[in-house]
Scaffold this active site. Structure first.
Site, PDB file in Angstrom:
ATOM      1  N   CYS A  27       0.766  -0.703  11.800  1.00 13.27           N
ATOM      2  CA  CYS A  27       1.683  -1.685  11.651  1.00 13.27           C
ATOM      3  C   CYS A  27       2.559  -1.687  12.746  1.00 13.27           C
ATOM      4  CB  CYS A  27       2.456  -1.456  10.364  1.00 13.27           C
ATOM      5  SG  CYS A  27       1.345  -1.544   8.877  1.00 13.27           S
ATOM      6  N   HIS A  69       8.855  -5.884   9.847  1.00 17.47           N
ATOM      7  CA  HIS A  69       7.512  -5.822   9.490  1.00 17.47           C
ATOM      8  C   HIS A  69       7.376  -6.148   7.969  1.00 17.47           C
ATOM      9  CE1 HIS A  69       3.553  -4.405   8.318  1.00 17.47           C
ATOM     10  NE2 HIS A  69       4.000  -3.277   7.994  1.00 17.47           N
ATOM     11  N   ASN A  87       1.143  -7.112   3.056  1.00 17.67           N
ATOM     12  CA  ASN A  87       1.272  -6.531   4.446  1.00 17.67           C
ATOM     13  C   ASN A  87       0.050  -6.748   5.457  1.00 17.67           C
ATOM     14  OD1 ASN A  87       1.265  -4.390   6.517  1.00 17.67           O
ATOM     15  ND2 ASN A  87       2.046  -2.843   5.066  1.00 17.67           N
TER      16      ASN A  87
HETATM   17  N1  ACO Z   1       0.542  -1.246 -11.044  1.00 18.15           N
HETATM   18  C1  ACO Z   1       0.991  -0.631 -11.937  1.00 18.15           C
HETATM   19  N2  ACO Z   1       1.420   0.593 -11.851  1.00 18.15           N
HETATM   20  C2  ACO Z   1       1.169   1.252 -10.569  1.00 18.15           C
HETATM   21  C3  ACO Z   1       0.515   0.481  -9.669  1.00 18.15           C
HETATM   22  C4  ACO Z   1       0.238  -0.848  -9.683  1.00 18.15           C
HETATM   23  N3  ACO Z   1      -0.185  -1.494  -8.587  1.00 18.15           N
HETATM   24  N4  ACO Z   1       0.732   1.682  -8.443  1.00 18.15           N
HETATM   25  C5  ACO Z   1       1.299   2.706  -8.812  1.00 18.15           C
HETATM   26  N5  ACO Z   1       1.615   2.476 -10.365  1.00 18.15           N
HETATM   27  C6  ACO Z   1       2.467   3.420 -11.086  1.00 18.15           C
HETATM   28  C7  ACO Z   1       1.934   5.011 -10.592  1.00 18.15           C
HETATM   29  O1  ACO Z   1       0.710   5.271 -11.062  1.00 18.15           O
HETATM   30  C8  ACO Z   1       3.138   5.474 -11.377  1.00 18.15           C
HETATM   31  O2  ACO Z   1       2.907   5.725 -12.492  1.00 18.15           O
HETATM   32  P1  ACO Z   1       3.574   7.298 -13.394  1.00 18.15           P
HETATM   33  O3  ACO Z   1       4.785   7.103 -13.349  1.00 18.15           O
HETATM   34  O4  ACO Z   1       2.972   7.133 -14.860  1.00 18.15           O
HETATM   35  O5  ACO Z   1       2.818   8.168 -12.511  1.00 18.15           O
HETATM   36  C9  ACO Z   1       4.433   4.465 -11.400  1.00 18.15           C
HETATM   37  O6  ACO Z   1       3.709   3.263 -11.077  1.00 18.15           O
HETATM   38  C10 ACO Z   1       5.084   4.786 -10.132  1.00 18.15           C
HETATM   39  O7  ACO Z   1       4.447   5.070  -8.926  1.00 18.15           O
HETATM   40  P2  ACO Z   1       5.227   5.265  -7.498  1.00 18.15           P
HETATM   41  O8  ACO Z   1       4.147   5.418  -6.689  1.00 18.15           O
HETATM   42  O9  ACO Z   1       6.137   6.259  -7.782  1.00 18.15           O
HETATM   43  O10 ACO Z   1       5.940   3.818  -7.406  1.00 18.15           O
HETATM   44  P3  ACO Z   1       7.104   3.427  -6.179  1.00 18.15           P
HETATM   45  O11 ACO Z   1       8.195   2.796  -6.753  1.00 18.15           O
HETATM   46  O12 ACO Z   1       6.955   4.527  -5.242  1.00 18.15           O
HETATM   47  O13 ACO Z   1       6.317   2.110  -5.442  1.00 18.15           O
HETATM   48  C11 ACO Z   1       4.768   1.562  -3.561  1.00 18.15           C
HETATM   49  C12 ACO Z   1       5.019   2.286  -4.810  1.00 18.15           C
HETATM   50  C13 ACO Z   1       5.055   0.152  -3.787  1.00 18.15           C
HETATM   51  C14 ACO Z   1       3.451   1.955  -2.944  1.00 18.15           C
HETATM   52  C15 ACO Z   1       6.194   1.879  -2.862  1.00 18.15           C
HETATM   53  O14 ACO Z   1       5.903   3.684  -2.513  1.00 18.15           O
HETATM   54  C16 ACO Z   1       6.048   1.562  -1.149  1.00 18.15           C
HETATM   55  O15 ACO Z   1       6.064   0.587  -1.201  1.00 18.15           O
HETATM   56  N6  ACO Z   1       5.662   2.475  -0.315  1.00 18.15           N
HETATM   57  C17 ACO Z   1       5.612   2.159   0.934  1.00 18.15           C
HETATM   58  C18 ACO Z   1       4.172   1.741   1.251  1.00 18.15           C
HETATM   59  C19 ACO Z   1       3.897   0.966   2.310  1.00 18.15           C
HETATM   60  O16 ACO Z   1       4.564   0.017   2.635  1.00 18.15           O
HETATM   61  N7  ACO Z   1       2.683   1.161   2.866  1.00 18.15           N
HETATM   62  C20 ACO Z   1       2.393   0.300   3.971  1.00 18.15           C
HETATM   63  C21 ACO Z   1       2.009   0.900   5.030  1.00 18.15           C
HETATM   64  S1  ACO Z   1       3.274   1.404   6.130  1.00 18.15           S
HETATM   65  C22 ACO Z   1       4.193   0.060   6.509  1.00 18.15           C
HETATM   66  O17 ACO Z   1       3.780  -0.753   6.562  1.00 18.15           O
HETATM   67  C23 ACO Z   1       5.491   0.235   6.333  1.00 18.15           C
END
Ligand code: ACO
Length: 331
Positions: free
Chosen positions: A113, A257, A287
């Site tokens: 990214c 980003h 993204n």
């Molecule tokens: N729909 C519904 N529920 C979901 C989904 C979904 N799509 N995805 C995960 N869940 C659930 C999980 O299973 C979990 O359930 P549980 O509590 O029963 O175990 C719950 O939601 C919480 O999951 P988390 O992973 O803790 O959720 P979080 O609040 O961290 O959000 C996310 C997840 C959006 C991926 C976040 O961590 C994030 O944005 N991380 C950065 C990732 C990113 O941007 N990557 C891109 C590449 S790097 C960059 O570009 C910066």
């Protein structure tokens, strides 16, 4: 002093819209969860027959038109991508052929990214250090849909396809201080396990046996990436401002980003940047990795959010882990 300016810009996102409602029919998710956790409402995805080079070609064509030059005037083509059409030749070579160019050097950069900011820095240094070069085409293009596991709800809701391109040129106007003022890039390879893809190839994984498919897909520790993204983007942005004796008050617009609205809001909050100065288009794009910043820059310009002489800060973070920030005085 020699300066390098953005002489032309263009972007392209594929026509096919994949909404959160569409994803509800594919994995166990719901639009409210996606919007609340990420800010993303829809993203664009390629047809099977569209490759990263096709998107990059469209963006490059528009950037050349915007710069009012032809591919014959381009001295170097750099493509930032993690979804190349093929392992080799480089997507930059494939786009060169599509544009009808020849002879000049072409290569790809992989910094996920942060790829566009890495490529911007490389291109700027070529121009500053090689007086024979006048124009460099820098393209960020991604077909993320080809490396997303469409059965993994924790990653498939995040990404989209698209491309953005700029023409960078040496500027001879002695009365101007516009241009790429500074670029700062960095990486910490020890954090690579937080976000990676074993094999990447925007031509695959069609035809690969299901047991082998997993090797083609993005693996991510979402919560860890989230924390690192905020930490690294704030620190690289602060460092580039500090070493240019600037503060956030000097910045007209930040082009971050476009990964997650919560990441962008946390950066604004931590750096005390008013939210209205943070340009956001991820609601419609998701993204798009290395394409995210040039697409956002182009859309910010098209929507009248950038005026001549504005000081723009772009900041990115991605797999590697990599990061980068650039300061641009717009002309
Ligand atoms: N729909 C519904 N529920 C979901 C989904 C979904 N799509 N995805 C995960 N869940 C659930 C999980 O299973 C979990 O359930 P549980 O509590 O029963 O175990 C719950 O939601 C919480 O999951 P988390 O992973 O803790 O959720 P979080 O609040 O961290 O959000 C996310 C997840 C959006 C991926 C976040 O961590 C994030 O944005 N991380 C950065 C990732 C990113 O941007 N990557 C891109 C590449 S790097 C960059 O570009 C910066």
């Amino acid at each position: 002093m020699e300066r390098v300016i953005i002489r032309g810009i263009g972007s392209y996102i594929p026509e096919c819209v994949l909404s959160n409602a569409d994803l509800e029919g594919m994995v166990d998710t719901n639009s409210e969860w996606i919007v609340t956790r990420t800010g993303i409402e829809s993203r664009r995805v390629c047809l099977d027959t569209e490759m990263a080079s096709d998107l990059g070609y469209e963006a490059a064509r528009k950037a050349l038109e915007n710069a009012n030059i032809s591919v014959c005037d381009v001295d170097l083509i750099i493509v930032a991508t993690v979804t190349p059409d093929l392992r080799f030749p480089a997507t930059a070579c494939i786009i060169q052929e599509k544009l009808g160019g020849t002879d000049v050097p072409c290569f790809d950069v992989n910094a996920v990214c942060s790829g566009f900011i890495y490529a911007l820095d490389v291109a700027r240094n070529f121009l500053l250090n090689n007086s024979k070069m006048k124009n460099v085409l820098v393209i960020g293009t991604e077909k993320m849909s080809s490396i997303v596991d469409w059965e993994d709800r924790s990653t498939c809701v995040l990404f989209g396809d698209g491309a953005g391109a700029i023409v960078l040129s040496r500027d001879t106007d002695e009365n101007s201080d516009a241009g790429i003022l500074d670029v700062l890039i960095g990486a910490d390879g020890s954090l690579g396990r937080l976000l990676y893809c074993p094999i990447c190839d925007s031509g695959g994984p069609a035809g690969v046996k299901s047991t082998e498919k997993d090797a083609y897909f993005i693996k991510m520790e979402g919560r860890e990436v989230f924390k690192e993204a905020i930490k690294r983007m704030c620190s690289v942005a602060e460092d580039v401002l500090q070493r240019n004796d600037l503060t956030v008050d000097d910045i007209s617009l930040v082009i971050p980003h476009q990964a997650n609205m919560r990441i962008i809001s946390a950066i604004a909050d931590r750096m005390k940047i008013p939210e209205k100065k943070m340009f956001v288009n991820l609601q419609r794009t998701g993204n798009t990795s290395a394409a995210s910043i040039p697409i956002a820059l182009d859309e910010a310009l098209q929507s009248g959010n950038i005026q001549s002489e504005d000081l723009i800060l772009t900041v990115a973070f991605g797999g590697g882990m990599t990061w980068g920030a650039a300061l641009i005085r717009w002309k």
